[in-house]
Design a protein around this motif. Structure first.
Motif, short mmCIF file in Angstrom:
data_model
loop_
_atom_site.label_atom_id
_atom_site.label_comp_id
_atom_site.label_asym_id
_atom_site.label_seq_id
_atom_site.Cartn_x
_atom_site.Cartn_y
_atom_site.Cartn_z
N PRO A 110 44.10 -45.96 -28.87
CA PRO A 110 43.83 -47.27 -28.26
C PRO A 110 45.13 -47.93 -27.80
O PRO A 110 46.20 -47.69 -28.34
CB PRO A 110 43.20 -48.06 -29.42
CG PRO A 110 42.76 -47.04 -30.41
CD PRO A 110 43.70 -45.90 -30.27
N SER A 111 45.01 -48.75 -26.77
CA SER A 111 46.16 -49.50 -26.27
C SER A 111 46.23 -50.86 -26.95
O SER A 111 45.20 -51.48 -27.23
CB SER A 111 46.04 -49.71 -24.77
OG SER A 111 46.07 -48.47 -24.08
N ALA A 135 55.72 -55.98 -22.28
CA ALA A 135 54.90 -54.95 -21.64
C ALA A 135 55.75 -54.00 -20.79
O ALA A 135 55.42 -52.81 -20.67
CB ALA A 135 53.82 -55.61 -20.79
N ARG A 136 56.81 -54.51 -20.19
CA ARG A 136 57.71 -53.63 -19.43
C ARG A 136 58.42 -52.65 -20.36
O ARG A 136 58.70 -51.51 -19.97
CB ARG A 136 58.73 -54.46 -18.65
CG ARG A 136 58.14 -55.17 -17.44
CD ARG A 136 59.23 -55.74 -16.55
NE ARG A 136 59.94 -56.84 -17.20
CZ ARG A 136 59.58 -58.11 -17.13
NH1 ARG A 136 58.51 -58.45 -16.42
NH2 ARG A 136 60.28 -59.05 -17.72
N PHE A 184 40.66 -51.97 -27.45
CA PHE A 184 42.07 -52.26 -27.69
C PHE A 184 42.35 -52.35 -29.19
O PHE A 184 41.52 -52.83 -29.96
CB PHE A 184 42.47 -53.57 -27.02
CG PHE A 184 42.45 -53.52 -25.53
CD1 PHE A 184 43.50 -52.94 -24.82
CD2 PHE A 184 41.37 -54.02 -24.82
CE1 PHE A 184 43.48 -52.88 -23.44
CE2 PHE A 184 41.33 -53.96 -23.43
CZ PHE A 184 42.38 -53.39 -22.74
N ARG A 226 57.09 -51.62 -23.20
CA ARG A 226 56.08 -50.81 -23.88
C ARG A 226 54.91 -50.59 -22.92
O ARG A 226 53.91 -51.31 -22.98
CB ARG A 226 55.61 -51.50 -25.15
CG ARG A 226 56.74 -51.74 -26.13
CD ARG A 226 56.25 -52.21 -27.46
NE ARG A 226 57.35 -52.45 -28.37
CZ ARG A 226 57.22 -52.51 -29.70
NH1 ARG A 226 56.02 -52.38 -30.24
NH2 ARG A 226 58.26 -52.71 -30.47
N PRO A 227 55.01 -49.62 -22.05
CA PRO A 227 53.91 -49.34 -21.13
C PRO A 227 52.61 -49.10 -21.91
O PRO A 227 52.60 -48.42 -22.94
CB PRO A 227 54.38 -48.07 -20.40
CG PRO A 227 55.87 -48.11 -20.49
CD PRO A 227 56.17 -48.72 -21.83
N GLY A 228 51.53 -49.66 -21.41
CA GLY A 228 50.24 -49.56 -22.10
C GLY A 228 49.82 -50.85 -22.75
O GLY A 228 48.63 -51.06 -23.00
N LEU A 229 50.77 -51.73 -23.01
CA LEU A 229 50.42 -53.03 -23.57
C LEU A 229 49.76 -53.89 -22.49
O LEU A 229 50.32 -54.09 -21.42
CB LEU A 229 51.67 -53.74 -24.10
CG LEU A 229 51.48 -55.20 -24.55
CD1 LEU A 229 50.56 -55.30 -25.75
CD2 LEU A 229 52.83 -55.85 -24.86
N ARG A 230 48.59 -54.40 -22.80
CA ARG A 230 47.88 -55.28 -21.87
C ARG A 230 48.12 -56.72 -22.27
O ARG A 230 48.07 -57.06 -23.47
CB ARG A 230 46.38 -54.97 -21.87
CG ARG A 230 45.55 -55.87 -20.93
CD ARG A 230 44.11 -55.42 -20.94
NE ARG A 230 43.22 -56.33 -20.22
CZ ARG A 230 42.98 -56.26 -18.91
NH1 ARG A 230 43.59 -55.33 -18.18
NH2 ARG A 230 42.13 -57.11 -18.35
N LEU A 242 46.94 -54.96 -27.30
CA LEU A 242 46.57 -56.09 -26.46
C LEU A 242 47.26 -57.35 -26.97
O LEU A 242 47.24 -57.62 -28.18
CB LEU A 242 45.04 -56.29 -26.50
CG LEU A 242 44.46 -57.54 -25.84
CD1 LEU A 242 44.73 -57.55 -24.34
CD2 LEU A 242 42.95 -57.62 -26.11
#
Length: 211
Positions: free
Chosen positions: A2-3, A50-51, A104, A53-57, A5
């Protein structure tokens, strides 16, 4: 996998309808400008993480506005949802449940009125959920500026007197009663009352100043 959030809670910066306890000090326009600047600052901190940690929404959950107003304010690309519920507990519960149901995990929810909350502290919260059930960010007024969960915990949102100084203490008791492991972040101030204005970073104070 899961990503993760990050949800930011805010109110649309409409004069007279946000930061009402600050209106006597800075007027309805000043309170609205401060709401806007603090929300944008919190979004910037979350996007910075988020930049890294790619995948963080990053989502904005907002009260008091519709789609056209959000698009005019933040553009087309910012994910957002309306807050649902009659009080803060219900709104938090809805946001967490929607996030978990969408797949998420873990999820952190932050306030928009804690200008000293930065990307590093958000990262600490996400990292803490690798080994703890709950991450809690205490605010100096007896509430909390951040709550993080790695699974639904409905018991943390019911039968609490929201908006009072005992929210943090009541939440700690619920966490302990449920035998949940908890990491507490450093206490930080939020900006709710005229006396809190002294705690504003100078950059935010300048950006929120009127013409």
């Amino acid at each position: 996998m899961p990503s993760p959030l990050c949800i930011i809670f805010s109110r649309f910066p409409r004069p007279g309808r946000c930061k009402t306890r600050l209106i006597d000090a800075v007027g309805p326009q000043g309170a609205a400008r401060l709401q806007r600047v603090m929300t944008e600052g919190m979004l910037a901190a979350a996007r910075e993480l988020a930049r890294q940690r790619p995948g963080l929404r990053v989502e904005l959950h907002v009260a008091g506005a519709g789609p056209a107003e959000i698009r005019e304010w933040l553009g087309q690309d910012q994910p957002w949802r309306r807050q649902e519920g009659q009080n803060l507990g219900e709104r938090l519960s809805h946001s967490f449940l929607h996030g978990f149901q969408a797949g998420f995990a873990p999820i952190i929810v932050t306030a928009s009125d804690c200008p000293r909350l930065d990307a590093a502290t958000l990262a600490l919260a996400l990292d803490g959920l690798a080994n703890h059930d709950v991450v809690l960010g205490p605010s100096l007024d007896g509430g909390y500026y951040l709550l993080g969960l790695r699974a639904p915990q409905e018991r943390l949102f019911s039968e609490i007197e929201w908006g009072r100084s005992g929210v943090l203490a009541a939440t700690r008791k619920r966490i302990a009663a449920a035998a949940l492991s908890c990491l507490e972040l450093p206490p930080l101030p939020d900006i709710d009352r005229p006396a809190d204005m002294e705690l504003l970073p100078l950059e935010i104070r300048n950006r929120a100043a009127g013409p």
